[in-house]
Design an enzyme around this catalytic site. Structure first.
Site, PDB file in Angstrom:
ATOM      1  N   TYR A  84       0.999  -1.359  -0.045  1.00 25.78           N
ATOM      2  CA  TYR A  84       0.074   0.101   0.297  1.00 25.78           C
ATOM      3  C   TYR A  84       0.874   0.775  -0.269  1.00 25.78           C
ATOM      4  O   TYR A  84       0.302   2.707  -0.465  1.00 25.78           O
ATOM      5  CB  TYR A  84      -0.740  -0.107   1.751  1.00 25.78           C
ATOM      6  CG  TYR A  84      -1.811  -1.031   0.871  1.00 25.78           C
ATOM      7  CD1 TYR A  84      -3.291  -0.387  -0.054  1.00 25.78           C
ATOM      8  CD2 TYR A  84      -1.939  -2.245   1.378  1.00 25.78           C
ATOM      9  CE1 TYR A  84      -4.428  -1.303  -0.700  1.00 25.78           C
ATOM     10  CE2 TYR A  84      -3.411  -3.299   1.366  1.00 25.78           C
ATOM     11  CZ  TYR A  84      -4.374  -2.803   0.068  1.00 25.78           C
ATOM     12  OH  TYR A  84      -5.209  -3.703  -0.337  1.00 25.78           O
ATOM     13  N   ARG A  87       1.200   1.873  -3.611  1.00 25.33           N
ATOM     14  CA  ARG A  87       0.333   2.186  -4.253  1.00 25.33           C
ATOM     15  C   ARG A  87      -0.097   3.809  -4.090  1.00 25.33           C
ATOM     16  O   ARG A  87      -0.930   4.272  -4.567  1.00 25.33           O
ATOM     17  CB  ARG A  87      -0.905   1.381  -3.276  1.00 25.33           C
ATOM     18  CG  ARG A  87      -1.062  -0.264  -3.956  1.00 25.33           C
ATOM     19  CD  ARG A  87      -1.002  -0.797  -5.742  1.00 25.33           C
ATOM     20  NE  ARG A  87      -0.181  -0.110  -6.498  1.00 25.33           N
ATOM     21  CZ  ARG A  87       0.894  -1.083  -6.299  1.00 25.33           C
ATOM     22  NH1 ARG A  87       1.362  -1.206  -5.625  1.00 25.33           N
ATOM     23  NH2 ARG A  87       1.717  -0.161  -7.224  1.00 25.33           N
ATOM     24  N   ASN A 120     -12.804   1.918  -6.795  1.00 25.70           N
ATOM     25  CA  ASN A 120     -11.305   1.866  -6.707  1.00 25.70           C
ATOM     26  C   ASN A 120     -10.940   3.145  -5.257  1.00 25.70           C
ATOM     27  O   ASN A 120     -11.817   3.850  -5.054  1.00 25.70           O
ATOM     28  CB  ASN A 120     -11.516   3.571  -7.787  1.00 25.70           C
ATOM     29  CG  ASN A 120     -11.402   2.366  -9.165  1.00 25.70           C
ATOM     30  OD1 ASN A 120     -11.290   1.254  -9.112  1.00 25.70           O
ATOM     31  ND2 ASN A 120     -11.381   3.600  -9.709  1.00 25.70           N
ATOM     32  N   HIS A 137     -14.880   0.268  -1.127  1.00 29.91           N
ATOM     33  CA  HIS A 137     -13.541  -0.183  -0.817  1.00 29.91           C
ATOM     34  C   HIS A 137     -13.032   0.541   0.141  1.00 29.91           C
ATOM     35  O   HIS A 137     -11.679  -0.053   0.268  1.00 29.91           O
ATOM     36  CB  HIS A 137     -13.693  -1.334  -2.389  1.00 29.91           C
ATOM     37  CG  HIS A 137     -13.984  -1.915  -3.313  1.00 29.91           C
ATOM     38  ND1 HIS A 137     -14.306  -2.654  -4.157  1.00 29.91           N
ATOM     39  CD2 HIS A 137     -15.727  -2.365  -2.463  1.00 29.91           C
ATOM     40  CE1 HIS A 137     -14.807  -3.570  -4.501  1.00 29.91           C
ATOM     41  NE2 HIS A 137     -15.652  -3.432  -3.430  1.00 29.91           N
ATOM     42  N   ALA A 252     -12.558   5.375 -20.857  1.00 32.40           N
ATOM     43  CA  ALA A 252     -13.771   5.472 -20.377  1.00 32.40           C
ATOM     44  C   ALA A 252     -12.993   7.611 -20.534  1.00 32.40           C
ATOM     45  O   ALA A 252     -14.103   7.927 -20.863  1.00 32.40           O
ATOM     46  CB  ALA A 252     -13.002   5.584 -19.171  1.00 32.40           C
TER      47      ALA A 252
END
Ligand code: NAD
Length: 262
Positions: A84, A87, A120, A137, A252
């Site tokens: 993480y 991330r 996300n 989430h 997108a």
């Protein structure tokens, strides 16, 4: 319902109308229309954050069981925090793309009639100016104590070791891992019950309960007494394509700008 790993097979009870997005007219929103938008990892792909699907079910070279499950956390919390931390460092450098910006513009027009629910954990919707995103989430840039009642807090620290709370317990990422209960499910259910238009953008339709939202919307009529409209936007049909009225194929960043007219 707890978050389930991406294993579900393709369902095919009916055929949606599937075509490149340019073949469709914009969705004309009536003045009272309520819109539910569910976004998945695909909306952030053009901003430089890889999806699960593109990595063959891995998340940045890791098995999701190792870095996104309570079992992985209990087996090796330091690995989970390293993951993480990477991330966080990656997301700090990423910028929203035209799809995030279009949804933020739509919120300025519709206000509370737009319900944006994202799977996300990145903050690209907020960076685009969106004011009320529901992160079912969790959020990458927040942490919480795994034991005491201290509220989740903003946290961009890229920890090298497992941090501890003042109470002595471990601090964990504020993320919903596989096998855990997603956040805000009551509010999400109310918005699913109330929407006239349901749109999913960039989600494989393989992670539940989010993949089941479209089925819930199809099972009822909208506030106008008509069936709600269900659309998917992404480069390929998702696993739950059969539940959508239309699959508008495209990236997108190309297909979301101009998707709606008001
Ligand atoms: P997924 O990885 O299972 O599927 C991604 C989908 O996005 C695919 O269907 C793919 O066709 C589509 N896609 C790829 N590029 C696209 C583009 N440019 N425009 C539109 N669509 C595009 O993702 P998911 O369904 O969201 O489920 C994955 C789970 O992993 C979620 O629970 C999520 O929390 C987590 N995750 C989050 C992030 C993030 O926060 N950005 C990134 C990876 C995984």
């Amino acid at each position: 319902m707890r978050m389930a790993p991406p294993t579900s097979p393709r369902s095919s009870t009916r055929s949606p109308r599937t075509a490149p997005f340019a073949a469709f007219a914009p969705v004309a929103l009536t003045p009272r229309a309520r819109v539910f938008v569910l976004t998945g990892a695909g909306i952030s792909a053009e901003s430089g954050i890889r999806t699960f699907r593109d990595a063959n079910g891995l998340w940045e070279q890791h098995r999701f069981e190792d870095v996104a499950s309570p079992e992985g956390w209990n087996a090796d919390a330091a690995l989970v925090w390293r993951f993480y931390a990477e991330r966080r460092a990656q997301a700090v450098a990423c910028q929203p793309n035209p799809a995030h910006r279009e949804l933020a513009d739509l919120e300025r027009t519709l206000g509370a009639r737009l319900f944006l629910c994202t799977q996300n954990v990145d903050d690209l919707h907020e960076k685009a100016g969106h004011g009320r995103v529901v992160h079912m989430h969790g959020e990458l840039m927040k942490s919480r104590c795994e034991s005491c009642s201290r509220a989740p807090f903003d946290d961009v620290e890229p920890y090298a070791a497992v941090p501890r709370c003042e109470c002595g317990a471990r601090i964990r990422p504020h993320i919903v891992w596989f096998g855990e209960e997603p956040f805000a499910m009551d509010r999400i259910q109310q918005a699913l019950d109330a929407c006239d238009v349901f749109v999913t953008i960039g989600s494989s339709g393989a992670v539940y309960p989010a993949a089941g939202f479209v089925r819930a919307v199809r099972a009822r009529v909208s506030g106008d007494g008509k069936p709600a409209t269900t659309l998917y936007v992404g480069p390929e049909e998702p696993d739950n394509a059969a539940m959508f009225d239309e699959c508008r194929l495209g990236l997108a960043g190309d297909a979301v700008p101009g998707l709606f007219t008001t």
